[in-house]
Design a protein around this motif. Structure first.
Motif: not given
Length: 394
Positions: A176, A178-180, A182-183
């Motif tokens: 998570i 990279n995803k977080w 970016k979010k």
């Protein structure tokens, strides 16, 4: 300063490997469990030199481990463990029942190996000031760099001055980080809100967070500032590993130098900290007490500390496990100063080094529902590190 990660070979062997295995060259690996506890999600590091591969034509990209009885292939990771530019260790995670042993075979496939996702992952995060973040399938962490420190010192909004370790409360088994980021940085969403994967709502401040270090002189604890340089060693399906260096800092006249070699294995709630430290003979590792409304537990025999606390609409357990014979004391340190109350393990420095494990569990993740379950995990973890799986190459 950024250092490129060393190239890794990440291998998943085909279950139908028979025609590719070079039986005349295969080595047998005997793994013995001497504890009355089933062992899994526990990493064996096999020295490649022990396999007598020198002089042979070996493709490390096609090197793997197979259960000799079931013919089941295991996920493996080949790494440069000492960061000298040469791959030197083969990592795998066998499952061995209590008080039993298992035999595995080292095989070489002729076919092309398959890469799998880096389930254990860490990186420098320049887009979010200069965090360094790491995670596996169960937990995630981060800490802070020199730009974040300078922002605080210059009065710039958004900085962080802390060498404490932050916990990211994930509730999914996939990556998570990279995803977080970016979010948080590229969308209207935020990693401070839980939309099903978890969130960052763990406050660190100047506390030790989950395993940050300190030096006690008389009755006062002294800490370093943010890390000044980083080096990613490797990522992979079984382990991520990296190094953080800190500027020399003062502890009541003692000049302390500190280098943290941190790793996190697949399936573990605890990061491993190997600290090279000069200038002191005792180093303390701490857990923040936040609002001082949690329950402290200390097991001196097995050398672990735990803090179980209410956390917004859930509960949270943090813990430190220390190899036997190296915890020489502990302190439930409470003060009126904001974010400076911590539960400390005092560790004996030997040959300018200490080793300990620190991590957490969030009740909402479904991993450990109760304080007892969390403490049982710490107790089992302590037994395992003090009685590692015995490995013989035949």
């Amino acid at each position: 300063m950024r250092v490129n990660p060393v190239f890794l070979s990440l291998i998943v062997l085909s279950l139908c490997f028979g025609c590719a295995e070079k039986s005349e060259k295969s080595k047998q690996i005997l793994v013995k469990n001497t504890l009355n506890i089933d062992r899994s999600a526990e990493t064996v590091s096999l020295d490649l030199n022990s396999l007598d591969l020198m002089g042979e034509t070996v493709n490390l990209d096609a090197l793997g481990i197979v259960d000799a009885e079931t013919q089941k292939s295991l996920v493996v990771q080949v790494v440069d463990s000492d960061s000298d530019g040469t791959l030197d260790a083969l990592l795998f995670q066998p499952e061995v029942k209590a008080l039993s042993e298992k035999t595995f075979k080292v095989v070489q496939r002729d076919s092309m190996s398959l890469e799998i996702e880096d389930r254990c992952y860490s990186r420098f995060v320049p887009e979010r000031t200069d965090d360094y973040a790491w995670e596996n399938d169960r937990v995630a962490f981060r800490t802070y760099g020199p730009t974040a420190q300078k922002m605080v010192e210059d009065g710039v909004k958004g900085g962080t001055l802390s060498s404490g370790i932050d916990a990211w409360l994930k509730r999914v088994d996939y990556p998570i980080i990279n995803k977080w980021y970016k979010k948080e940085l590229e969308t209207d969403g935020s990693y401070h809100k839980d939309t099903g994967e978890g969130l960052d709502n763990f406050h660190v401040g100047p506390s030790r967070g989950v395993g940050g270090t300190a030096v006690k002189v008389d009755t006062t604890y002294y800490t370093s500032r943010n890390y000044v340089s980083w080096k990613t060693l490797y990522n992979g399906p079984i382990r991520t590993s990296f190094i953080l260096n800190y500027a020399t800092w003062d502890a009541a006249g003692n000049q302390i130098s500190e280098e943290k070699h941190i790793s996190l294995d697949y399936g573990s709630n605890l990061s491993r900290f190997e600290i090279k430290v000069n200038g002191i003979d005792t180093l303390s590792a701490g857990l923040t007490l936040h609002e001082n409304d949690g329950e402290v537990a200390i097991n001196e025999e097995k050398s672990w500390l735990s803090y179980w606390e209410p956390h917004e609409d859930s509960e949270l357990g943090t813990g430190i496990v220390v190899p036997k014979g190296t915890m020489i004391g502990h302190e439930h340190y409470v003060t009126d100063k904001a974010d400076e109350s911590n539960l400390f393990a005092h560790l004996k420095v030997a040959d300018q080094k200490v080793v300990y494990y620190a991590g957490f569990s969030w009740k909402k993740s479904g991993q450990f529902e109760t304080k007892k379950a969390w403490e049982d995990y710490l107790g089992d973890f302590a037994e395992k590190i003090n009685s590692p799986l015995e490995v013989v190459v035949k």
